[in-house]
Scaffold this active site. Structure first.
Site, mmCIF file in Angstrom:
data_model
loop_
_atom_site.group_PDB
_atom_site.id
_atom_site.type_symbol
_atom_site.label_atom_id
_atom_site.label_comp_id
_atom_site.label_asym_id
_atom_site.label_seq_id
_atom_site.Cartn_x
_atom_site.Cartn_y
_atom_site.Cartn_z
ATOM 1 N N LYS A 144 -63.590 -19.629 77.953
ATOM 2 C CA LYS A 144 -64.274 -18.629 78.788
ATOM 3 C C LYS A 144 -63.861 -18.829 80.244
ATOM 4 C CE LYS A 144 -68.151 -18.317 75.571
ATOM 5 N NZ LYS A 144 -69.577 -18.592 75.317
ATOM 6 N N LYS A 192 -63.809 -19.850 62.335
ATOM 7 C CA LYS A 192 -65.168 -19.347 62.490
ATOM 8 C C LYS A 192 -65.531 -18.466 61.294
ATOM 9 C CE LYS A 192 -65.030 -19.564 67.534
ATOM 10 N NZ LYS A 192 -65.431 -18.897 68.803
ATOM 11 N N GLU A 221 -66.110 -24.406 62.347
ATOM 12 C CA GLU A 221 -67.460 -24.110 62.838
ATOM 13 C C GLU A 221 -68.370 -23.750 61.672
ATOM 14 O OE1 GLU A 221 -68.071 -21.412 66.331
ATOM 15 O OE2 GLU A 221 -69.133 -20.197 64.852
ATOM 16 N N ASP A 274 -72.870 -25.176 65.179
ATOM 17 C CA ASP A 274 -73.148 -24.069 66.091
ATOM 18 C C ASP A 274 -74.603 -23.632 66.023
ATOM 19 O OD1 ASP A 274 -72.422 -22.030 67.962
ATOM 20 O OD2 ASP A 274 -72.454 -20.583 66.319
#
Length: 287
Positions: free
Chosen positions: A141, A173, A202, A223
């Site tokens: 990010k 993911k 994840e 997560d």
């Protein structure tokens, strides 16, 4: 403790920010500086002090020589401190000497780079110092074009680097797993086609933990796990698969960090390090 899942960004070179400096100059000076060009002669000179106005960690100084060179101005830079230096109010970082017009034109661009990267380094340092037994990780990010600089700033502040980009390591993911058919199929397919690359998996619940362990990823990301489920998962992983590194992410608060600090060596990825950044207060004072 290795501060990176792959090769951390421990330094930056001109090729990492040259295009950003050029873009900044084009953006800020499309037809000169109306104010400076009107008021001052190109023959006037000055000294300008780069000065910290608050506590923090310094980062980004290697951008300054590049900015001077790209500005094509008669200015010299005398650097006093190095990246990673602790700052307090009044700390002198360095000194610019030469063309008054040149210094005024580059002032805001210079400060934008140094204040932004020092802000990231300060963010990372604050968290890493408070929780020294956790691996405080960044994420992807970051502002487009600033990836390597932002991750360097995190590392400079004492944080750790997650994968640098999508080519660096695999991260599986929900969408990947659904498409592949199962956790084990997804991990196996990636491992077969990308030998030598690390794989992170994840999961979002304890129900996936058994399959996750059997698939043998290098890193397992828990997560948005509750505290209770986090503790159970860590206990099981350290009992059954101590070779798998553990990472936690999602809704990380100071209270959550305090809880996770009970478990030495856990990785904690935090987008906050780079996407919620206050520029560090640094000024360029012209004498």
């Amino acid at each position: 403790m290795n501060r990176g899942y792959t090769t951390p960004v421990t330094s930056i070179t001109e090729k990492d920010f040259e295009s950003l400096v050029e873009l900044a100059l084009e953006e800020d000076l499309p037809a000169g500086d109306i104010t400076t060009d009107t008021l001052f002669s190109v023959d006037e000179s000055c000294t300008a002090i780069l000065l910290a106005k608050e506590e923090g960690v310094l980062c980004g100084l290697s951008v300054i020589p590049c900015l001077i060179q790209k500005s094509k101005t008669n200015v010299t830079w005398n650097q006093i401190l190095e990246d990673g230096a602790p700052l307090s109010k009044g700390t002198i970082i360095g000194e610019l000497k030469g063309s008054l017009v040149g210094i005024l034109k580059m002032e805001r661009i210079l400060l934008n780079f140094i204040q932004y990267l020092s802000g990231i380094a300060t963010n990372a340092n604050r968290v890493a110092k408070q929780f020294p037994n956790l691996l405080i990780l960044d994420t992807r990010k970051t502002l487009p074009g600033y990836r390597k600089l932002a991750k360097y700033a995190v590392y400079t502040g004492g944080g750790a680097n997650h994968r640098i980009n999508l080519s660096d390591m695999a991260m599986l993911k929900d969408n990947h797993i659904t498409k592949a058919g199962s956790i084990q199929s997804a991990v196996q397919m990636v491992r077969q086609k990308n030998p030598g690359k690390k794989i992170e998996l994840e999961i979002d619940g304890l129900s996936q933990l058994e399959d996750a362990i059997e698939s043998k990823p290098d890193i397992l990301l828990l997560d948005n796990f509750s505290d209770g489920d986090t503790e159970k998962a860590i206990y099981i992983l350290r009992e059954k698969a101590p070779e798998i590194r553990i990472e936690c992410s999602g809704g990380i608060t100071p209270d959550k960090l305090k809880f996770l600090s009970k478990f030495d060596g856990i990785g904690v990825s935090m987008g906050y390090l780079t996407h919620t950044v206050k520029f560090l207060d640094i000024s360029l004072d012209i004498k």
